[in-house]
Design a protein around this motif. Structure first.
Motif, PDB file in Angstrom:
ATOM      1  N   TYR A   9      37.360  35.331  29.129  1.00 21.67           N
ATOM      2  CA  TYR A   9      37.479  35.192  30.561  1.00 21.67           C
ATOM      3  C   TYR A   9      38.349  34.030  30.992  1.00 21.67           C
ATOM      4  O   TYR A   9      38.526  33.788  32.171  1.00 21.67           O
ATOM      5  CB  TYR A   9      36.086  35.124  31.183  1.00 21.67           C
ATOM      6  CG  TYR A   9      35.394  36.445  31.044  1.00 21.67           C
ATOM      7  CD1 TYR A   9      35.517  37.389  32.052  1.00 21.67           C
ATOM      8  CD2 TYR A   9      34.696  36.784  29.892  1.00 21.67           C
ATOM      9  CE1 TYR A   9      34.928  38.630  31.935  1.00 21.67           C
ATOM     10  CE2 TYR A   9      34.107  38.022  29.765  1.00 21.67           C
ATOM     11  CZ  TYR A   9      34.217  38.937  30.782  1.00 21.67           C
ATOM     12  OH  TYR A   9      33.651  40.158  30.659  1.00 21.67           O
TER      13      TYR A   9
ATOM     14  N   VAL B 170      43.746  42.996  37.174  1.00 25.00           N
ATOM     15  CA  VAL B 170      43.851  42.010  36.091  1.00 25.00           C
ATOM     16  C   VAL B 170      42.555  41.996  35.282  1.00 25.00           C
ATOM     17  O   VAL B 170      42.566  41.969  34.049  1.00 25.00           O
ATOM     18  CB  VAL B 170      44.156  40.605  36.668  1.00 25.00           C
ATOM     19  CG1 VAL B 170      44.004  39.540  35.587  1.00 25.00           C
ATOM     20  CG2 VAL B 170      45.560  40.569  37.257  1.00 25.00           C
ATOM     21  N   GLY B 171      41.432  42.042  35.997  1.00 24.33           N
ATOM     22  CA  GLY B 171      40.125  42.041  35.319  1.00 24.33           C
ATOM     23  C   GLY B 171      39.984  43.217  34.372  1.00 24.33           C
ATOM     24  O   GLY B 171      39.582  43.048  33.210  1.00 24.33           O
TER      25      GLY B 171
ATOM     26  N   ILE C  54      42.401  42.739  31.345  1.00 21.86           N
ATOM     27  CA  ILE C  54      42.026  41.708  30.370  1.00 21.86           C
ATOM     28  C   ILE C  54      40.645  41.963  29.778  1.00 21.86           C
ATOM     29  O   ILE C  54      40.459  41.955  28.563  1.00 21.86           O
ATOM     30  CB  ILE C  54      42.054  40.310  31.027  1.00 21.86           C
ATOM     31  CG1 ILE C  54      43.489  39.946  31.401  1.00 21.86           C
ATOM     32  CG2 ILE C  54      41.460  39.267  30.089  1.00 21.86           C
ATOM     33  CD1 ILE C  54      43.614  38.609  32.083  1.00 21.86           C
ATOM     34  N   VAL C  55      39.676  42.193  30.645  1.00 20.92           N
ATOM     35  CA  VAL C  55      38.290  42.290  30.186  1.00 20.92           C
ATOM     36  C   VAL C  55      37.959  43.700  29.729  1.00 20.92           C
ATOM     37  O   VAL C  55      37.236  43.903  28.754  1.00 20.92           O
ATOM     38  CB  VAL C  55      37.322  41.866  31.320  1.00 20.92           C
ATOM     39  CG1 VAL C  55      35.900  41.869  30.805  1.00 20.92           C
ATOM     40  CG2 VAL C  55      37.709  40.506  31.853  1.00 20.92           C
TER      41      VAL C  55
ATOM     42  N   SER D 187      41.730  33.487  30.578  1.00 19.63           N
ATOM     43  CA  SER D 187      42.962  33.849  31.284  1.00 19.63           C
ATOM     44  C   SER D 187      42.641  34.549  32.593  1.00 19.63           C
ATOM     45  O   SER D 187      43.338  34.373  33.592  1.00 19.63           O
ATOM     46  CB  SER D 187      43.834  34.733  30.398  1.00 19.63           C
ATOM     47  OG  SER D 187      43.091  35.827  29.929  1.00 19.63           O
ATOM     48  N   PHE D 188      41.582  35.364  32.613  1.00 23.77           N
ATOM     49  CA  PHE D 188      41.176  36.045  33.835  1.00 23.77           C
ATOM     50  C   PHE D 188      40.832  35.023  34.914  1.00 23.77           C
ATOM     51  O   PHE D 188      41.241  35.149  36.081  1.00 23.77           O
ATOM     52  CB  PHE D 188      39.972  36.949  33.536  1.00 23.77           C
ATOM     53  CG  PHE D 188      39.542  37.799  34.683  1.00 23.77           C
ATOM     54  CD1 PHE D 188      40.427  38.226  35.655  1.00 23.77           C
ATOM     55  CD2 PHE D 188      38.213  38.209  34.794  1.00 23.77           C
ATOM     56  CE1 PHE D 188      40.018  39.034  36.707  1.00 23.77           C
ATOM     57  CE2 PHE D 188      37.799  39.003  35.848  1.00 23.77           C
ATOM     58  CZ  PHE D 188      38.699  39.408  36.809  1.00 23.77           C
TER      59      PHE D 188
ATOM     60  N   ILE E  10      44.085  33.374  36.198  1.00 24.19           N
ATOM     61  CA  ILE E  10      44.864  34.254  37.080  1.00 24.19           C
ATOM     62  C   ILE E  10      44.163  34.409  38.432  1.00 24.19           C
ATOM     63  O   ILE E  10      44.801  34.316  39.486  1.00 24.19           O
ATOM     64  CB  ILE E  10      45.101  35.624  36.409  1.00 24.19           C
ATOM     65  CG1 ILE E  10      45.959  35.445  35.148  1.00 24.19           C
ATOM     66  CG2 ILE E  10      45.789  36.584  37.375  1.00 24.19           C
ATOM     67  CD1 ILE E  10      46.075  36.685  34.297  1.00 24.19           C
TER      68      ILE E  10
END
Lengths: 350, 350, 350
Positions: free
Chosen positions: C158, B344-345, B348-349, C160-161, C164
């Motif tokens: 960061y 996920v990191g 997203i990032v 949404s990260f 989650i």
């Protein structure tokens, strides 16, 4: 350790004095002082052990716990006096990793080639294990606090923090020493009197201790004053001198003892020397150096990330090797490889 | 691993060629090449194991130790050729953590649901344990040296350091391999011949090895050339592609074998596959990739903090899981959760 | 825990209200609210345990797993409402390290002085050990992702990260709780019903729970509103307040229970309290705080390096202490020293 080879190296003592006086080439004089400290450190160590054997376990334990790494402390003192803080810290961090990666690595490698499998006590007592962990965390904390702080701010605000941290580390070292005396546990593992091959009388030991200390002090001052001209002349980084060269010189005596013990399949003693010396550097020599610096310019206890990483990695490796209870040359080769990568890094990157 | 399902995926090989030739949508072609590499990597792995079984343990061990992660190496080669260094390093770091968190995590989770408690040999031999620790420290060292160094300086000075570090890692890998052959210890845990369900003759195996290698090479080149258009079109970060997508493709074959073994309650083999493959990536594929890069533009061995953190965390988890000697689906879920947070990191990032 | 001493501290509750109303000196009011939360947290904890004892293990386990650190959660809530994100995170990180270094350290130190050697179950079940490791890695991951990211960018991408990650941590906490109920393992170690010395009826317990919760909420709001005036007036850094002062207040009740158990040579319970509470903070209170922040301004789950270092170091120490199976006052002194160095650091450096 075997004194006969060391006697020859003593020739470098007068040579280094002459070289310094006659302004020989900086790199040569630096090399001569390095080599001359090796036998002096050996004599200092042997004299300390002999006096300790005469004075009985209590005062002897105290002597070993304070004079065990006297050479490192003396070199630190003169480097502090000269304001070479980066060299001081590098040499102390280098001493910890040199003791574990180089001294222990060599012992396992050479011992393992002779005796296929090396077996030893798989319990690095809880005491030593938590002491190592405590040392790593205690030394790392001040650096982590300054993680996002600019280097200029570090010097001012961190002075009192460094002093207090040093005092706490020292208290733990002293209380731990007393505790281990009372509970009869060999704390810093510096007793291995049975394996000393030559022994002097008490007065001779004291005289040798005195002379060795004075000569190491003089050599250290020459060594330190030579660092800058030498690094410039030879194009070697100061970090390499601090982290690799100086610790090799300061630890050479322990190094040869540890390897000799490994060759005799007495790995327990090799481990005690390497781990005990590392603990002494971390919890005694480093805080005392920070406190000594108050005489001149205060030095912080903040180490560089690479220094702390290497100390932490060494402690991890030491724990794993000891817990295994047996080792072989391949394991020694791994320790030496990590040391080699670090040495190459400091040589090239600086 | 079971070949019957893989055969169907082979249909994607011609489809990906057609798609590339006819300039289909970049994301679709990328997806097709990804899927087509999965069965090819499976055939490559099976052919290697079959040849190894024919040629006897010595040459067979060598084959497994070099061709065991050939797919990862081939993809790396083409990514290096294209100068996508960040993708190369991400995919290799991703392969280590994918092997441990995803492959081992899935094996424990799925195996644990079927057989309430999974038991296995609680000794990941000292050899493998120190090898893993050595790999993590060796890979991290160059990065820690550059901690405070600006990114522009890194490329120039760190070239020779990266090359020397790579050579040292490779030497340890090779010496370790020879050592384990001599001491009859199954070093990198790639032998599990008893559990291979289909077997080809030696000539057929060699032909399959050759064809699979060539096809993987072609697919890898298409894959690499598609990364940039695909990431732009689909809005996915290159770090996600490197750390998550490519390793899943490269490890799919080992993955299914490990899970099948866990379902048969042979967790020892699952662990061997995951840990052995991780070691091979760290000590063989990564250094060889750095050395291969010298043909084109030198790539440093410096990984990003997040990559090293994930590799270190994976090794810590692997050690803890193996030492416990038994596991259950809840443990597997924890490994998968760490992988999920990381995925996920990166998504997203970036 | 012993209620008789706590009753006296309840006097600070009305005093803190009067002080707040009459605008007494900020530091004095802050001090009064701190002291008044201590007995309230104790009553809240005892009431929760009593209700849990009445409702049976299932709902009781749920109650303990959610209300066990209710005080920390309430303080967090009001600090989030006031936008003091650094204080929230500091107080939660501080709660983890306070539980291990201070609570466990004190227990070992004081218990060790009374009973020379403390022995206990050397198996902090695999379950708890991997749970702790999972918690540390899960909490650290988001921070490592932002390693090279400027602080301004962190807030936006960061969000949404963080959400989650929080949900994944919570799922693992809840699934782990259900798993431990089914397998009859005492997961978060909050059951020690035999050692509660006073017991209320169910209705009284519920009333006390309600009153204590409301009073803690009021005190927390006063406490949080007083942080800024107090830190300015007393010249204390907000980090010190968050990492040291608030966790001491929130953990005081557990603290005294753990020490009393150690004095009774029931170190197993002391360890369960310290480790169980740490896990609950990491996997329940922290993610719930992040989710609660969505009501006002989203707070990220990104902790500072020093916070993560201290959490990681605490977990390492906890693992080592527990694995040893026995301890003594010297070990406790080491834990307390690390806490002291950290406290001095936050006080001086901030």
């Amino acid at each position: 350790m075997s004194m006969k080879y060391l006697k020859i190296l003593l020739l470098c003592v007068p040579l280094s004095f002459i070289g310094e006086y006659l302004n020989w080439n900086a790199t040569l004089v630096f090399f001569l002082t390095c080599v001359s400290i090796i036998p002096l450190a050996g004599y200092l160590g042997n004299a300390t052990e002999d006096i300790a054997a005469y004075t009985g376990p209590k005062f002897g334990g105290f002597l070993n716990a304070t004079f065990g790494n006297a050479t490192e402390l003396i070199i630190s003192f003169f480097a502090i006096k000269a304001g070479l803080f980066d060299v001081v810290k590098a040499s102390l961090a280098g001493s910890v990793l040199g003791n574990i990666l180089l001294v222990l690595g060599c012992s396992i490698f050479i011992g393992g080639i002779k005796h296929k499998e090396l077996k030893y006590d798989s319990q690095l007592g809880t005491f030593t294990a938590t002491m190592l962990l405590f040392a790593v965390i205690g030394l790392s904390l001040p650096a982590v606090f300054t993680f996002n702080v600019s280097e200029k701010l570090i010097s001012s605000e961190y002075e009192s923090f460094s002093v207090i941290t040093s005092i706490i580390l020292l208290i733990i070292y002293v209380v731990g020493m007393i505790y281990s005396f009372k509970t009869q546990k060999d704390l810093y593992g510096v007793e291995h009197a049975d394996d000393i091959d030559n022994r002097w009388s008490l007065p001779v030991s004291i005289i040798i201790l005195g002379i060795a200390t004075v000569l190491i002090a003089i050599e250290s001052e020459i060594l330190v004053s030579g660092i800058e001209p030498m690094t410039e002349a030879a194009g070697i980084s100061r970090m390499f001198v601090g982290l690799i060269l100086i610790p090799i010189v300061g630890n050479a005596a322990e190094h040869s003892t540890a390897v000799i013990m490994a060759l005799k399949n007495k790995m327990d003693i090799s481990i005690e020397i390497a781990v005990g010396s590392s603990l002494q550097i971390a919890l005694f020599v480093i805080p005392v150096s920070v406190l000594l610096s108050l005489i001149y310019t205060p030095m912080s206890i903040i180490f560089k990330p690479i220094e702390l990483f290497l100390i932490g990695a060494s402690v991890l490796i030491a724990n794993q090797v000891v817990k295994a209870g047996r080792s072989n040359w391949m394991e020694g080769l791994k320790l030496l490889s990590v040391y080699l990568i670090a040495a190459v890094g400091f040589f090239i990157v600086g």
